[in-house]
Motif scaffolding. Structure first.
Motif, PDB file in Angstrom:
ATOM      1  N   LEU A   1      15.266  -1.975   0.022  1.00  0.00           N
ATOM      2  CA  LEU A   1      14.274  -1.689   1.061  1.00  0.00           C
ATOM      3  C   LEU A   1      14.912  -1.002   2.268  1.00  0.00           C
ATOM      4  O   LEU A   1      14.295  -0.145   2.908  1.00  0.00           O
ATOM      5  N   THR A   2      16.145  -1.350   2.570  1.00  0.00           N
ATOM      6  CA  THR A   2      16.854  -0.696   3.682  1.00  0.00           C
ATOM      7  C   THR A   2      17.088   0.783   3.373  1.00  0.00           C
ATOM      8  O   THR A   2      16.928   1.650   4.248  1.00  0.00           O
ATOM      9  N   ASN A   3      17.484   1.065   2.146  1.00  0.00           N
ATOM     10  CA  ASN A   3      17.681   2.462   1.751  1.00  0.00           C
ATOM     11  C   ASN A   3      16.365   3.243   1.817  1.00  0.00           C
ATOM     12  O   ASN A   3      16.339   4.409   2.238  1.00  0.00           O
ATOM     13  N   TYR A   4      15.288   2.597   1.401  1.00  0.00           N
ATOM     14  CA  TYR A   4      13.969   3.259   1.469  1.00  0.00           C
ATOM     15  C   TYR A   4      13.580   3.532   2.922  1.00  0.00           C
ATOM     16  O   TYR A   4      13.045   4.606   3.246  1.00  0.00           O
ATOM     17  N   GLN A   5      13.861   2.572   3.804  1.00  0.00           N
ATOM     18  CA  GLN A   5      13.584   2.750   5.228  1.00  0.00           C
ATOM     19  C   GLN A   5      14.391   3.913   5.811  1.00  0.00           C
ATOM     20  O   GLN A   5      13.893   4.693   6.629  1.00  0.00           O
ATOM     21  N   SER A   6      15.634   4.042   5.367  1.00  0.00           N
ATOM     22  CA  SER A   6      16.471   5.150   5.841  1.00  0.00           C
ATOM     23  C   SER A   6      15.882   6.485   5.421  1.00  0.00           C
ATOM     24  O   SER A   6      15.902   7.464   6.192  1.00  0.00           O
ATOM     25  N   MET A   7      15.350   6.550   4.202  1.00  0.00           N
ATOM     26  CA  MET A   7      14.738   7.793   3.743  1.00  0.00           C
ATOM     27  C   MET A   7      13.488   8.132   4.549  1.00  0.00           C
ATOM     28  O   MET A   7      13.227   9.306   4.864  1.00  0.00           O
ATOM     29  N   LEU A   8      12.696   7.097   4.886  1.00  0.00           N
ATOM     30  CA  LEU A   8      11.503   7.332   5.707  1.00  0.00           C
ATOM     31  C   LEU A   8      11.881   7.901   7.074  1.00  0.00           C
ATOM     32  O   LEU A   8      11.266   8.862   7.565  1.00  0.00           O
TER      33      LEU A   8
ATOM     34  N   THR B   1       9.388   1.324  10.154  1.00  0.00           N
ATOM     35  CA  THR B   1      10.174   0.134   9.828  1.00  0.00           C
ATOM     36  C   THR B   1       9.508  -0.613   8.674  1.00  0.00           C
ATOM     37  O   THR B   1       8.302  -0.882   8.711  1.00  0.00           O
ATOM     38  N   VAL B   2      10.284  -0.934   7.675  1.00  0.00           N
ATOM     39  CA  VAL B   2       9.772  -1.683   6.529  1.00  0.00           C
ATOM     40  C   VAL B   2       9.778  -3.166   6.883  1.00  0.00           C
ATOM     41  O   VAL B   2      10.827  -3.736   7.207  1.00  0.00           O
ATOM     42  N   GLN B   3       8.613  -3.779   6.811  1.00  0.00           N
ATOM     43  CA  GLN B   3       8.482  -5.224   7.037  1.00  0.00           C
ATOM     44  C   GLN B   3       8.052  -5.855   5.725  1.00  0.00           C
ATOM     45  O   GLN B   3       6.979  -5.555   5.204  1.00  0.00           O
ATOM     46  N   ALA B   4       8.882  -6.713   5.193  1.00  0.00           N
ATOM     47  CA  ALA B   4       8.627  -7.281   3.868  1.00  0.00           C
ATOM     48  C   ALA B   4       8.871  -8.777   3.871  1.00  0.00           C
ATOM     49  O   ALA B   4       9.613  -9.311   4.718  1.00  0.00           O
ATOM     50  N   GLU B   5       8.257  -9.439   2.923  1.00  0.00           N
ATOM     51  CA  GLU B   5       8.450 -10.879   2.716  1.00  0.00           C
ATOM     52  C   GLU B   5       8.623 -11.121   1.218  1.00  0.00           C
ATOM     53  O   GLU B   5       7.880 -10.571   0.404  1.00  0.00           O
TER      54      GLU B   5
ATOM     55  N   LEU C   1      15.418  15.425   8.230  1.00  0.00           N
ATOM     56  CA  LEU C   1      16.777  15.533   7.706  1.00  0.00           C
ATOM     57  C   LEU C   1      16.729  15.768   6.198  1.00  0.00           C
ATOM     58  O   LEU C   1      15.898  15.200   5.495  1.00  0.00           O
ATOM     59  N   ALA C   2      17.639  16.588   5.734  1.00  0.00           N
ATOM     60  CA  ALA C   2      17.743  16.829   4.298  1.00  0.00           C
ATOM     61  C   ALA C   2      18.387  15.621   3.619  1.00  0.00           C
ATOM     62  O   ALA C   2      19.128  14.861   4.254  1.00  0.00           O
ATOM     63  N   PRO C   3      18.127  15.414   2.317  1.00  0.00           N
ATOM     64  CA  PRO C   3      18.756  14.284   1.601  1.00  0.00           C
ATOM     65  C   PRO C   3      20.277  14.286   1.703  1.00  0.00           C
ATOM     66  O   PRO C   3      20.899  13.234   1.790  1.00  0.00           O
ATOM     67  N   GLU C   4      20.879  15.495   1.697  1.00  0.00           N
ATOM     68  CA  GLU C   4      22.341  15.566   1.806  1.00  0.00           C
ATOM     69  C   GLU C   4      22.821  15.058   3.160  1.00  0.00           C
ATOM     70  O   GLU C   4      23.869  14.399   3.266  1.00  0.00           O
ATOM     71  N   GLU C   5      22.040  15.339   4.203  1.00  0.00           N
ATOM     72  CA  GLU C   5      22.415  14.865   5.534  1.00  0.00           C
ATOM     73  C   GLU C   5      22.271  13.351   5.644  1.00  0.00           C
ATOM     74  O   GLU C   5      23.078  12.687   6.309  1.00  0.00           O
TER      75      GLU C   5
ATOM     76  N   GLU D   1       0.824  -1.205   0.000  1.00  0.00           N
ATOM     77  CA  GLU D   1       0.000   0.000   0.000  1.00  0.00           C
ATOM     78  C   GLU D   1       0.860   1.258   0.000  1.00  0.00           C
ATOM     79  O   GLU D   1       0.326   2.371  -0.092  1.00  0.00           O
ATOM     80  N   GLU D   2       2.168   1.068   0.117  1.00  0.00           N
ATOM     81  CA  GLU D   2       3.088   2.198   0.091  1.00  0.00           C
ATOM     82  C   GLU D   2       3.437   2.538  -1.357  1.00  0.00           C
ATOM     83  O   GLU D   2       4.017   1.723  -2.078  1.00  0.00           O
TER      84      GLU D   2
END
Length: 420
Positions: free
Chosen positions: A124-131, A102-106, A138-142, A54-55
């Motif tokens: 998915l880890t990178n997406y979780q970090s952005m969330l 937290t991204v929970q995926a299967e 935080l800005a994207p540069e940070e 749904e995301e």
């Protein structure tokens, strides 16, 4: 004349042709299979998968990234994904949701997509970090600054006689590759040419033609004539491989598959390494075992006894080969250090110690000098026994034949001494 006949007979034989072509055919077959499967992998269509979430960000993540699979757009429920998986219209599906940042995926998939799981998890880890960065304002540069990896430079050094010198990683890999090459090459050539020289000697002895030959040539000329002829056959095989290898490299060097294999290898460094200590150990090692094979072959009285006669040589070579393999994992082991200075095992073990930098330059040259001296010594001993037992026809065992040869050699010396 003896050298010429031995060389011509072996080079013109079907056995030599098979011996030379067999490795080339095997290498060509493996290279062909590798090329075929690489082409098949490139030509194979992307395996479709379904992404159920749904995301909106997760859907965009898998639609925007360059994956080796296609995302099916007409599947939006887990039940539909399971049905599609059963009828093999997709190779797997991903269900993902975000719970409190937290991204929970299967990832449900067939074995065909096993190599993609780590890449999917990383995305998915990178997406979780952005969330979480959005939650912390935080800005994207940070975010990029927080996830930037630490810098770690590696320097390979040698510690030799109290001096530290820097060494490139590629040089270490070249040395290890050269050690493997010399060990395997010595083993192959020993197994091949030990049998050839032993059969050469035993064949003439078994047919009783040796008496006629020795009426026109001395035992010394016969011994070194046979030895030189077989070594020229070996050299011919090496030259053929070198010419074929160089020609294949010139022809295929611009191909994509060859560039992937040798792209990061310094070929000049490889050649320099092979022409250094490696080639010395190869030449001395093969020559030493071929001389021993000529000696043990002279103890056989008929062709049927050749395999039994060269068995001790095979076991010695196998021992050295396996100690060399052990030396690769534990080059500083005391057992390895001792074996590296035993001439019969030095060609197998010392290259691995050189590659691991566990031996000084003085130690290397001492081992080379010891191996050369041993090869010369064993040549003299083999020639002395050869003169005594070349005309001995006995059905006794190997030790009995050696004992009888020793007694005859002592009697000949006494006779010469009394005559003087």
């Amino acid at each position: 004349m003896i050298t010429k006949e031995v060389y011509k007979k072996n080079v013109k034989s079907i056995g030599f042709l098979v011996m030379v072509l067999s490795p080339l055919i095997v290498i060509a077959f493996i290279a062909g299979l590798t090329y075929y499967f690489s082409q098949e992998e490139q030509a194979a269509p992307d395996v479709p998968i379904a992404v159920i979430s749904e995301e909106e960000g997760i859907d965009q993540l898998f639609s925007n990234e360059q994956w080796s699979f296609e995302v099916s757009d007409n599947i939006d429920t887990e039940e539909a994904a399971e049905e599609a998986l059963l009828d093999e219209s997709i190779g797997g599906y991903i269900t993902a949701e975000v719970v409190e940042g937290t991204v929970q995926a299967e990832f449900v998939h067939t074995n065909e997509l096993s190599d993609q799981s780590s890449l999917i998890q990383e995305a998915l880890t990178n997406y979780q970090s952005m969330l979480r960065a959005d939650q912390l304002d935080l800005a994207p540069e940070e975010v990029m600054a927080l996830s930037e990896p630490a810098m770690l430079d590696q320097r390979f050094v040698n510690v030799d006689e109290g001096t530290v010198t820097e060494e490139a990683f590629s040089d270490r890999m070249v040395q290890q590759g050269g050690a493997y090459f010399v060990s395997i090459a010595i083993m192959i050539f020993i197994m091949t040419y030990a049998g050839i020289i032993a059969e050469e000697v035993a064949n003439e002895k078994g047919t009783r033609i040796m008496e006629i030959i020795l009426s026109s040539a001395s035992a010394t000329n016969h011994f070194f004539g046979k030895l030189t002829g077989v070594m020229l056959v070996l050299l011919t095989q090496i030259v053929i491989y070198a010419v074929v290898g160089f020609g294949a490299y010139i022809y295929f060097r611009d191909s994509e598959m060859v560039q992937e294999v040798i792209g990061g290898i310094d070929l000049a460094a490889v050649f320099q390494e092979l022409m250094g200590y490696t080639i010395i150990f190869f030449i001395v090692g093969v020559l030493m075992y071929v001389v021993l094979a000529a000696f043990f072959g002279s103890l056989a009285t008929k062709m049927e006894d050749v395999n039994k006669a060269v068995t001790p040589i095979v076991f010695m070579a196998l021992t050295g080969f396996y100690v060399g393999m052990f030396a690769f994992t534990a080059p500083d082991n005391l057992f390895v250090s001792v074996f590296s200075y035993i001439p019969l095992f030095t060609p197998f073990v010392m290259p691995f110690r050189i590659a691991a930098d566990t031996v000084s330059t003085l130690g290397v040259w001492l081992s080379i000098a010891g191996t050369v001296v041993f090869a010369v010594l064993i040549s003299g001993i083999s020639l002395a026994f050869y003169r005594s037992n070349v005309l001995i026809y006995s059905d006794t065992n190997l030790l009995g034949t050696i004992r009888r040869s020793w007694n005859i050699m002592q009697s000949n010396r006494k006779a010469i001494r009394n005559r003087a």
